[in-house]
Write a protein that holds these residues in place. Structure first.
Motif, mmCIF file in Angstrom:
data_model
loop_
_atom_site.group_PDB
_atom_site.id
_atom_site.type_symbol
_atom_site.label_atom_id
_atom_site.label_comp_id
_atom_site.label_asym_id
_atom_site.label_seq_id
_atom_site.Cartn_x
_atom_site.Cartn_y
_atom_site.Cartn_z
ATOM 1 N N PRO A 43 -23.445 32.279 -64.627
ATOM 2 C CA PRO A 43 -23.806 32.916 -63.345
ATOM 3 C C PRO A 43 -25.016 32.275 -62.669
ATOM 4 O O PRO A 43 -25.154 32.365 -61.456
ATOM 5 C CB PRO A 43 -24.114 34.363 -63.738
ATOM 6 N N VAL A 286 -19.364 38.773 -66.494
ATOM 7 C CA VAL A 286 -20.169 38.944 -67.703
ATOM 8 C C VAL A 286 -20.050 40.342 -68.297
ATOM 9 O O VAL A 286 -19.996 40.498 -69.521
ATOM 10 C CB VAL A 286 -21.651 38.613 -67.428
ATOM 11 N N VAL A 315 -21.545 41.960 -58.765
ATOM 12 C CA VAL A 315 -22.595 41.650 -57.801
ATOM 13 C C VAL A 315 -22.369 40.229 -57.296
ATOM 14 O O VAL A 315 -22.274 39.297 -58.094
ATOM 15 C CB VAL A 315 -23.977 41.751 -58.478
ATOM 16 N N LYS A 369 -24.499 51.297 -55.736
ATOM 17 C CA LYS A 369 -23.410 50.787 -56.574
ATOM 18 C C LYS A 369 -23.255 51.539 -57.891
ATOM 19 O O LYS A 369 -22.136 51.832 -58.323
ATOM 20 C CB LYS A 369 -23.562 49.294 -56.834
ATOM 21 N N VAL B 8 -29.513 35.992 -67.925
ATOM 22 C CA VAL B 8 -28.096 35.703 -67.747
ATOM 23 C C VAL B 8 -27.673 35.898 -66.293
ATOM 24 O O VAL B 8 -26.923 35.091 -65.751
ATOM 25 C CB VAL B 8 -27.243 36.569 -68.689
ATOM 26 N N CYS B 9 -28.145 36.966 -65.640
ATOM 27 C CA CYS B 9 -27.659 37.222 -64.282
ATOM 28 C C CYS B 9 -28.756 37.292 -63.228
ATOM 29 O O CYS B 9 -28.461 37.361 -62.046
ATOM 30 C CB CYS B 9 -26.825 38.504 -64.231
ATOM 31 N N ASP B 21 -31.814 55.968 -61.025
ATOM 32 C CA ASP B 21 -30.428 56.430 -61.132
ATOM 33 C C ASP B 21 -29.823 56.185 -62.504
ATOM 34 O O ASP B 21 -28.673 56.487 -62.755
ATOM 35 C CB ASP B 21 -29.549 55.892 -59.993
ATOM 36 N N GLU B 41 -26.522 45.073 -64.371
ATOM 37 C CA GLU B 41 -25.636 44.238 -63.568
ATOM 38 C C GLU B 41 -24.693 43.393 -64.400
ATOM 39 O O GLU B 41 -23.634 43.017 -63.919
ATOM 40 C CB GLU B 41 -26.463 43.368 -62.624
ATOM 41 N N CYS B 42 -25.073 43.059 -65.641
ATOM 42 C CA CYS B 42 -24.178 42.203 -66.415
ATOM 43 C C CYS B 42 -23.958 42.673 -67.846
ATOM 44 O O CYS B 42 -23.136 42.099 -68.543
ATOM 45 C CB CYS B 42 -24.666 40.752 -66.391
ATOM 46 N N GLY B 43 -24.694 43.669 -68.292
ATOM 47 C CA GLY B 43 -24.393 44.247 -69.605
ATOM 48 C C GLY B 43 -25.034 43.591 -70.809
ATOM 49 O O GLY B 43 -24.775 44.011 -71.939
ATOM 50 N N VAL B 44 -25.874 42.558 -70.634
ATOM 51 C CA VAL B 44 -26.521 41.969 -71.815
ATOM 52 C C VAL B 44 -27.669 42.873 -72.247
ATOM 53 O O VAL B 44 -28.099 43.753 -71.525
ATOM 54 C CB VAL B 44 -27.017 40.524 -71.567
#
Lengths: 383, 55
Positions: A43, A286, A315, A369, B8-9, B21, B41-44
């Protein structure tokens, strides 16, 4: 103890290795890859310019470091040529390697179009860090880049290149960016913001020919226009790498077919990441990869665990228009309701009963989101 | 207050802002976020975050 062998050292291959090692530090572990086995985040390739990073900066850890941290043998620059599943071994260019359990984390190949012209062979795709290094060399000191494809990757690269000062043209047969992932108002909003930042779109067009023109390239579009450019980057889509699996007789659909425990049709053989089709879902992102890696790590450590996927919004890293898409699962039908403000668009897809099936958010609407994702039924629920 | 970025992201966790939230109050220090927390956002996991040094 029969070794666990993982083919692939991307986020999926290294991801499942790390999750396994949290639970099992003993079972011999081998990772094999055709590339240099350097760990990196894919990414990050499409926003590296804006973050001031070169391909070297994107390297996170060497093959040696990964081998040490994972207590594993990492076989870099080694191509697997065949899987002998009954014989529980795989063949590489040089050797054979036995396995107890095998994990396919092969990734996907960029789809390559075939326009006419002697420039077509110079079209680049960026699917890994090595490709990215070559791409950056090719555009160093140049002025104009043409991107084929206005999908997620095309739009991210377009924004990144614009922010780094390149002139950017993007060509796509769809009428708007992100194609069918966005309903019309969201699509128009994203288009406007990217155009405002200087991206030049050519929608409802394809590149018919690419001809060499001295050191440059001439891209002839289906609408008759010709673009003069320094580099053509192809970002038209990905195809899961299924050849090795298919040749070995494993079940293959769009991807290597696995169930929610990441099991292929052969016992002790698993697949995850961009190469896999998990209960019919091919999700080259991911978040589902990490859910699969955690489940498979536990399974390989002796605790069979299914992957569970909540609704996972994607995203889109276009800083000039933050965008989040959460597409509906295939086969859902509903109606879009779009609300536009000064600084964003909220687009919600609901079924006839009013249930939220999916959404697309642009600009300041992206703050919603997580709340919206929680309203959507899981993509892969517990049985 | 510090900021932590996902390697990662690219998602940034800002201690001052928290993640209301997700039930993480503004001002929650990185060390106090549960170890099984994942990048939204990416789960890591937390291990894949780096502290952003203030300029």
């Amino acid at each position: 103890m029969d070794p666990i062998v993982i083919i692939g050292t991307g986020l999926a291959g290294y991801g499942v290795a790390r999750e396994l090692r949290k639970l099992d530090r003993e079972t011999p572990l081998h990772l094999i890859t055709g590339d240099d086995a350097v760990s990196y985040s894919k990414p990050m390739l499409s926003n590296a310019l804006a973050s001031g990073k070169t391909a070297d900066h994107l390297a996170l850890a060497s093959a040696e470091d990964m081998g040490r941290t994972l207590h594993a043998v990492v076989h870099s620059h080694t191509r697997v040529t065949a899987l002998d599943i009954p014989g529980r071994r795989l063949r590489t260019e040089r050797d054979e390697m036995p396995f107890g359990h095998l994990v396919l984390a092969l990734g996907a190949d960029p789809i390559r179009l075939s326009p006419e012209g002697d420039g077509a062979e110079h079209v680049r795709s960026v699917n890994d860090r090595g490709d990215y290094a070559r791409f950056r060399e090719a555009i160093a000191g140049k002025r104009h880049v043409t991107i084929l494809g206005a999908g997620l990757i095309g739009c991210e690269f377009a924004n990144d290149l614009r922010r780094a000062g390149y002139a950017v043209a993007v060509v796509d047969p769809a009428p708007q960016p992100l194609g069918r992932l966005l309903p019309p108002q969201a699509g128009a909003f994203l288009r406007q913001r990217l155009e405002r930042s200087g991206v030049r779109f050519h929608f409802q067009c394809t590149a018919q020919r690419i001809d060499r023109d001295g050191a440059r390239l001439a891209v002839t579009l289906s609408d008759g226009e010709t673009l003069s450019t320094d580099c053509v980057l192809s970002a038209v889509g990905l195809r899961p790498r299924t050849n090795l699996a298919a040749a070995a007789g494993l079940g293959v659909g769009r991807g290597v077919r696995v169930d929610r425990c990441l099991r292929t049709s052969a016992e002790g053989v698993y697949a995850l990441g961009d190469c896999a089709e998990v209960e019919g879902l091919v999700l080259p992102f991911v978040m589902p990869l990490m859910a699969a890696a955690r489940a498979l790590g536990a399974t390989l450590a002796g605790r069979p665990t299914p992957a569970l996927y909540p609704a996972m919004p994607v995203v889109v890293k276009t800083p000039d228009c933050p965008t989040v898409v959460c597409p509906p699962l295939a086969g859902s039908s509903g109606a879009w309701q779009e609300t536009e403000g000064e600084e964003g668009v909220t687009s919600l897809l609901r079924d006839p009963a009013g249930r939220l099936l999916g959404f697309a958010l642009c600009g300041d609407a992206t703050a919603e989101k997580r709340r919206l994702a929680r309203e959507i039924a899981p993509w892969l629920a517990a049985n | 207050m510090k900021r932590w970025v996902c390697i990662v992201c690219g998602f940034e966790y800002d201690e001052a802002a928290g993640l209301p939230d997700e039930g993480i109050d503004p001002g929650t220090r990185w060390e106090d976020i549960p170890e099984d927390w994942m990048c939204p956002e990416c789960g890591v996991g937390k291990a894949d975050f780096e502290m952003v040094e203030a300029a």
